[in-house]
Design a protein around this motif. Structure first.
Motif, PDB file in Angstrom:
ATOM      1  N   ALA A 128       0.850  -1.186   0.000  1.00 56.97           N
ATOM      2  CA  ALA A 128       0.000   0.000   0.000  1.00 56.97           C
ATOM      3  C   ALA A 128       0.880   1.228   0.000  1.00 56.97           C
ATOM      4  N   VAL A 129       0.760   2.028  -1.012  1.00 53.88           N
ATOM      5  CA  VAL A 129       1.547   3.244  -1.099  1.00 53.88           C
ATOM      6  C   VAL A 129       0.626   4.404  -1.436  1.00 53.88           C
ATOM      7  N   GLY A 130       0.877   5.523  -0.822  1.00 59.50           N
ATOM      8  CA  GLY A 130       0.102   6.715  -1.106  1.00 59.50           C
ATOM      9  C   GLY A 130       1.022   7.838  -1.544  1.00 59.50           C
ATOM     10  N   GLU A 131       0.441   8.886  -2.063  1.00 63.97           N
ATOM     11  CA  GLU A 131       1.233  10.017  -2.529  1.00 63.97           C
ATOM     12  C   GLU A 131       1.965  10.667  -1.364  1.00 63.97           C
ATOM     13  N   VAL A 132       3.211  10.978  -1.584  1.00 70.65           N
ATOM     14  CA  VAL A 132       4.041  11.627  -0.573  1.00 70.65           C
ATOM     15  C   VAL A 132       4.137  13.105  -0.920  1.00 70.65           C
ATOM     16  N   ARG A 133       3.820  13.966   0.035  1.00 70.05           N
ATOM     17  CA  ARG A 133       3.931  15.408  -0.174  1.00 70.05           C
ATOM     18  C   ARG A 133       4.902  15.985   0.847  1.00 70.05           C
ATOM     19  N   ALA A 134       5.831  16.800   0.350  1.00 65.05           N
ATOM     20  CA  ALA A 134       6.816  17.433   1.224  1.00 65.05           C
ATOM     21  C   ALA A 134       7.219  18.753   0.597  1.00 65.05           C
ATOM     22  N   GLY A 135       6.778  19.850   1.205  1.00 62.77           N
ATOM     23  CA  GLY A 135       7.096  21.162   0.647  1.00 62.77           C
ATOM     24  C   GLY A 135       6.572  21.294  -0.768  1.00 62.77           C
ATOM     25  N   VAL A 136       7.460  21.642  -1.707  1.00 61.15           N
ATOM     26  CA  VAL A 136       7.050  21.832  -3.103  1.00 61.15           C
ATOM     27  C   VAL A 136       7.080  20.517  -3.877  1.00 61.15           C
ATOM     28  N   PHE A 137       7.343  19.404  -3.189  1.00 62.79           N
ATOM     29  CA  PHE A 137       7.481  18.114  -3.860  1.00 62.79           C
ATOM     30  C   PHE A 137       6.264  17.229  -3.621  1.00 62.79           C
ATOM     31  N   HIS A 164      13.508  10.027  -3.863  1.00 62.96           N
ATOM     32  CA  HIS A 164      12.601   9.409  -2.892  1.00 62.96           C
ATOM     33  C   HIS A 164      13.326   9.161  -1.569  1.00 62.96           C
ATOM     34  N   PHE A 165      14.575   8.687  -1.651  1.00 63.72           N
ATOM     35  CA  PHE A 165      15.371   8.462  -0.447  1.00 63.72           C
ATOM     36  C   PHE A 165      15.650   9.777   0.271  1.00 63.72           C
ATOM     37  N   LEU A 166      15.970  10.828  -0.477  1.00 70.03           N
ATOM     38  CA  LEU A 166      16.243  12.137   0.121  1.00 70.03           C
ATOM     39  C   LEU A 166      15.010  12.680   0.840  1.00 70.03           C
ATOM     40  N   VAL A 167      13.851  12.570   0.205  1.00 66.00           N
ATOM     41  CA  VAL A 167      12.614  13.073   0.802  1.00 66.00           C
ATOM     42  C   VAL A 167      12.311  12.333   2.100  1.00 66.00           C
ATOM     43  N   ARG A 168      12.522  11.025   2.089  1.00 67.56           N
ATOM     44  CA  ARG A 168      12.248  10.235   3.302  1.00 67.56           C
ATOM     45  C   ARG A 168      13.209  10.574   4.431  1.00 67.56           C
ATOM     46  N   ASN A 169      14.356  11.156   4.085  1.00 66.93           N
ATOM     47  CA  ASN A 169      15.374  11.452   5.094  1.00 66.93           C
ATOM     48  C   ASN A 169      15.724  12.937   5.139  1.00 66.93           C
ATOM     49  N   GLN A 170      14.745  13.785   4.793  1.00 69.44           N
ATOM     50  CA  GLN A 170      15.041  15.208   4.705  1.00 69.44           C
ATOM     51  C   GLN A 170      15.481  15.770   6.056  1.00 69.44           C
ATOM     52  N   GLY A 171      16.424  16.693   5.959  1.00 66.06           N
ATOM     53  CA  GLY A 171      16.955  17.342   7.143  1.00 66.06           C
ATOM     54  C   GLY A 171      18.141  16.618   7.756  1.00 66.06           C
ATOM     55  N   ARG A 172      18.399  15.376   7.321  1.00 64.28           N
ATOM     56  CA  ARG A 172      19.490  14.593   7.896  1.00 64.28           C
ATOM     57  C   ARG A 172      20.669  14.545   6.932  1.00 64.28           C
ATOM     58  N   PRO A 173      21.875  14.862   7.366  1.00 59.44           N
ATOM     59  CA  PRO A 173      23.040  14.739   6.484  1.00 59.44           C
ATOM     60  C   PRO A 173      23.227  13.287   6.051  1.00 59.44           C
ATOM     61  N   LEU A 174      23.457  13.082   4.754  1.00 58.95           N
ATOM     62  CA  LEU A 174      23.568  11.745   4.191  1.00 58.95           C
ATOM     63  C   LEU A 174      24.898  11.605   3.469  1.00 58.95           C
ATOM     64  N   GLY A 175      25.669  10.599   3.827  1.00 59.91           N
ATOM     65  CA  GLY A 175      26.936  10.344   3.168  1.00 59.91           C
ATOM     66  C   GLY A 175      26.744   9.646   1.839  1.00 59.91           C
ATOM     67  N   ARG A 176      27.732   9.753   0.970  1.00 62.81           N
ATOM     68  CA  ARG A 176      27.643   9.134  -0.357  1.00 62.81           C
ATOM     69  C   ARG A 176      27.547   7.619  -0.257  1.00 62.81           C
ATOM     70  N   GLU A 177      28.296   7.014   0.658  1.00 63.48           N
ATOM     71  CA  GLU A 177      28.248   5.560   0.812  1.00 63.48           C
ATOM     72  C   GLU A 177      26.867   5.110   1.288  1.00 63.48           C
ATOM     73  N   GLU A 178      26.249   5.898   2.172  1.00 60.67           N
ATOM     74  CA  GLU A 178      24.904   5.554   2.636  1.00 60.67           C
ATOM     75  C   GLU A 178      23.911   5.630   1.495  1.00 60.67           C
ATOM     76  N   TYR A 223      25.377  15.131   1.646  1.00 64.21           N
ATOM     77  CA  TYR A 223      24.303  16.028   1.217  1.00 64.21           C
ATOM     78  C   TYR A 223      23.188  16.064   2.261  1.00 64.21           C
ATOM     79  N   ARG A 224      22.452  17.166   2.235  1.00 60.95           N
ATOM     80  CA  ARG A 224      21.280  17.300   3.099  1.00 60.95           C
ATOM     81  C   ARG A 224      20.148  17.865   2.259  1.00 60.95           C
ATOM     82  N   PHE A 225      18.963  17.274   2.403  1.00 62.56           N
ATOM     83  CA  PHE A 225      17.809  17.655   1.582  1.00 62.56           C
ATOM     84  C   PHE A 225      16.783  18.422   2.414  1.00 62.56           C
ATOM     85  N   SER A 226      16.264  19.497   1.838  1.00 64.77           N
ATOM     86  CA  SER A 226      15.203  20.283   2.459  1.00 64.77           C
ATOM     87  C   SER A 226      14.076  20.458   1.442  1.00 64.77           C
ATOM     88  N   ALA A 227      12.904  19.933   1.752  1.00 67.60           N
ATOM     89  CA  ALA A 227      11.771  20.059   0.845  1.00 67.60           C
ATOM     90  C   ALA A 227      11.275  21.497   0.753  1.00 67.60           C
TER      91      ALA A 227
END
Length: 232
Positions: A128-137, A164-178, A223-227
């Protein structure tokens, strides 16, 4: 009965083409093969396979040109076969939209595993998946479609998985290996691959890719993502 997963193989070397086709068929895939880029391009305008495997050095039109053309109207996963093993050559392949590469000579077993990984990433397995909304995304995981500021944007399969991974983890610094491990399921790979896809994604989601507010670099981390958008 479940339909076989369809793979298109574009390879001018008949020995390699036949070996790849036979191995994939023996493992349950439906395979169509082409020996040149021109005939493959014509066929791919009329069919939608699950994966396309393209040799970089093709007669008529190059594998690079075929991938660029294919990416202009389809987000089908693309694997590039190349005799060039340098990092710069692999990065160039990602620049024009391929999802994975395999350097010659290669193991048929490894090719099979990589094709399977591409298929799994492109299929929606959540019940079951629904539309994900975050800021302008806005993201529709079922159809793997994305809207930014109300306008739909075209993403490759790997770009979609990254966003999709960035949106799910927005605000958290993410390393390239991760990102390699969690977004794409790679247990190994070049960190420079992430850099290339971040640059490509910025060109599609940022109003000014040279001054990004959504996908920002965290120096020494990744990198760090902000919606909503962040200039701090």
């Amino acid at each position: 009965m479940q339909e076989a997963i369809e793979v298109v193989v574009v390879e001018d070397d008949p020995t390699v083409r036949e070996a790849v086709g036979a191995y994939l068929r023996a493992n349950g895939y439906a395979v169509s093969s082409f020996g040149d880029g021109v005939s493959a391009r014509t066929a791919l305008r009329d069919t939608v396979p699950d994966v396309v495997i393209v040799d970089r050095m093709l007669p008529g039109i190059s594998g690079d040109e075929l991938c660029r053309d294919l990416r202009s109207f389809s987000d089908v996963p693309i694997m590039l076969l190349t005799a060039l093993g340098q990092v710069e050559d692999r990065i160039e392949g990602f620049e024009f939209g391929v999802d994975d590469y395999l350097a010659k000579p290669f193991s048929l077993r490894e090719l099979l595993m990589r094709v399977g990984a591409l298929v799994r990433r492109s299929q929606v397995t959540q019940a079951a998946v629904g539309e994900v909304r975050a800021g302008v995304f806005a993201i529709d995981p079922l159809r793997r479609r994305v809207w930014v500021r109300g306008e739909e944007i075209a993403l490759t399969g790997r770009e979609y998985d990254l966003l999709h991974f960035l949106v799910r983890n927005q605000g958290r610094p993410l390393g390239r290996e991760e990102i390699l491990r969690e977004a794409w399921g790679w247990s190994f790979g070049e960190a420079s691959t992430v850099t290339v896809h971040v640059r490509r994604l910025r060109e599609k989601i940022e109003e000014d890719p040279r001054d990004p507010v959504h996908l920002r670099t965290e120096w020494g981390v990744g990198y760090r993502f902000s919606a909503e958008g962040d200039r701090s």
